[in-house]
Design a protein around this motif. Structure first.
Motif, short mmCIF file in Angstrom:
data_model
loop_
_atom_site.label_atom_id
_atom_site.label_comp_id
_atom_site.label_asym_id
_atom_site.label_seq_id
_atom_site.Cartn_x
_atom_site.Cartn_y
_atom_site.Cartn_z
N UNK A 183 0.92 -10.34 -20.94
CA UNK A 183 -0.03 -9.26 -21.18
C UNK A 183 -0.57 -8.67 -19.88
N UNK A 184 -0.17 -9.23 -18.73
CA UNK A 184 -0.67 -8.72 -17.45
C UNK A 184 -0.17 -7.28 -17.28
N UNK A 185 -1.05 -6.45 -16.80
CA UNK A 185 -0.74 -5.03 -16.64
C UNK A 185 -0.41 -4.74 -15.18
N UNK A 186 0.71 -4.07 -14.98
CA UNK A 186 1.08 -3.65 -13.64
C UNK A 186 0.89 -2.14 -13.54
N UNK A 187 -0.03 -1.67 -12.69
CA UNK A 187 -0.23 -0.23 -12.59
C UNK A 187 1.04 0.47 -12.14
N UNK A 188 1.25 1.65 -12.72
CA UNK A 188 2.40 2.47 -12.33
C UNK A 188 1.94 3.41 -11.22
N UNK A 189 2.52 3.21 -10.06
CA UNK A 189 2.13 4.00 -8.88
C UNK A 189 3.35 4.78 -8.38
N UNK A 190 3.15 6.04 -8.07
CA UNK A 190 4.23 6.82 -7.44
C UNK A 190 3.86 7.03 -5.98
N UNK A 218 12.19 -7.83 3.38
CA UNK A 218 11.84 -8.58 2.16
C UNK A 218 10.34 -8.79 1.99
N UNK A 219 9.58 -7.77 2.37
CA UNK A 219 8.13 -7.84 2.14
C UNK A 219 7.88 -7.58 0.66
N UNK A 220 6.90 -8.26 0.11
CA UNK A 220 6.61 -8.14 -1.32
C UNK A 220 5.58 -7.04 -1.55
N UNK A 221 5.87 -6.18 -2.52
CA UNK A 221 4.83 -5.25 -3.00
C UNK A 221 5.02 -5.02 -4.48
N UNK A 222 4.09 -4.31 -5.07
CA UNK A 222 4.03 -4.19 -6.52
C UNK A 222 5.33 -3.69 -7.14
N UNK A 223 5.71 -4.33 -8.25
CA UNK A 223 6.90 -3.90 -8.98
C UNK A 223 6.66 -2.58 -9.70
N UNK A 274 4.52 -3.29 7.59
CA UNK A 274 3.38 -4.07 7.07
C UNK A 274 2.23 -3.17 6.64
N UNK A 275 1.99 -2.10 7.38
CA UNK A 275 0.91 -1.17 7.02
C UNK A 275 1.24 -0.46 5.71
N UNK A 276 2.52 -0.10 5.55
CA UNK A 276 2.93 0.53 4.29
C UNK A 276 2.62 -0.39 3.12
N UNK A 277 3.00 -1.64 3.26
CA UNK A 277 2.76 -2.62 2.18
C UNK A 277 1.26 -2.77 1.93
N UNK A 278 0.50 -2.79 3.00
CA UNK A 278 -0.96 -2.91 2.85
C UNK A 278 -1.55 -1.71 2.10
N UNK A 279 -1.07 -0.51 2.42
CA UNK A 279 -1.55 0.68 1.71
C UNK A 279 -1.20 0.59 0.22
N UNK A 280 -0.01 0.11 -0.06
CA UNK A 280 0.40 -0.04 -1.47
C UNK A 280 -0.53 -1.04 -2.16
N UNK A 281 -0.76 -2.18 -1.51
CA UNK A 281 -1.63 -3.20 -2.12
C UNK A 281 -3.03 -2.66 -2.37
N UNK A 282 -3.51 -1.84 -1.42
CA UNK A 282 -4.86 -1.29 -1.58
C UNK A 282 -4.96 -0.36 -2.78
N UNK A 283 -3.98 0.53 -2.92
CA UNK A 283 -4.08 1.45 -4.07
C UNK A 283 -3.84 0.70 -5.37
N UNK A 284 -2.98 -0.31 -5.34
CA UNK A 284 -2.76 -1.11 -6.56
C UNK A 284 -4.05 -1.80 -6.97
N UNK A 285 -4.77 -2.37 -6.00
CA UNK A 285 -5.99 -3.07 -6.39
C UNK A 285 -7.08 -2.09 -6.82
#
Ligand code: FES
Length: 153
Positions: free
Chosen positions: A9-16, A35-40, A120-131
């Protein structure tokens, strides 16, 4: 069993992420290579330059129900089309005003600048908008069948 139900039931935000070809996409690509991890839930839209992103493209994405939009361009002064990223910032700010006016919330849209080496900064920006978007919840414009899978009725 409880853990499994929670995961289902966990929701993954859809980000473009609208990424310019030179730095935004290159940084995203490098993050993938390393292989840095970011939101699916992140979908990358490859653009020649952020200056090519019309306000309508962003509004259309929200109208289709995406939960958040990231505009990723070259560093200021580093746009390969001179001032494309500066135009993009102005357009992004204008769309933010519209998002606030219609009650969707300007926090769902963000423009960031990176160099092609800034994975790394790209991934951080993605994580920030996801959260940020996770805290806001699913877009109220999300089509109802997607809302149900996002945990809303
Ligand atoms: Fe990257 Fe213009 S080429 S923002």
């Amino acid at each position: 069993m409880m853990q499994l139900e929670k995961e289902q039931t966990a929701w993954t935000p859809e980000i473009i992420a609208f990424c310019c070809n030179y730095c935004g996409f290159a940084a995203a690509d490098l993050a993938g290579i390393q292989r840095m991890q970011y939101s699916a839930g992140l979908r990358i839209v490859h653009m020649p330059c952020t200056g090519k992103i019309e306000m309508e493209y962003i509004l259309d994405a929200f109208e289709r129900g995406v939960d958040g939009v990231l505009v990723v361009g070259c560093l200021e002064g580093g746009c390969h089309f001179m001032e494309g990223n500066l135009r993009a910032r102005k357009r992004t700010e204008r769309v933010c005003l519209i998002l606030d006016e219609i009650g969707l919330g300007s926090e769902r849209l963000k423009m960031v600048n990176v160099s092609d080496a800034m994975a790394p900064e790209f991934v951080q920006h993605v994580q920030e908008i996801v959260s940020t978007v996770t805290a806001l919840g699913p877009s109220p414009l999300k089509p109802s069948e997607n809302k149900e899978s996002a945990g809303e009725s």
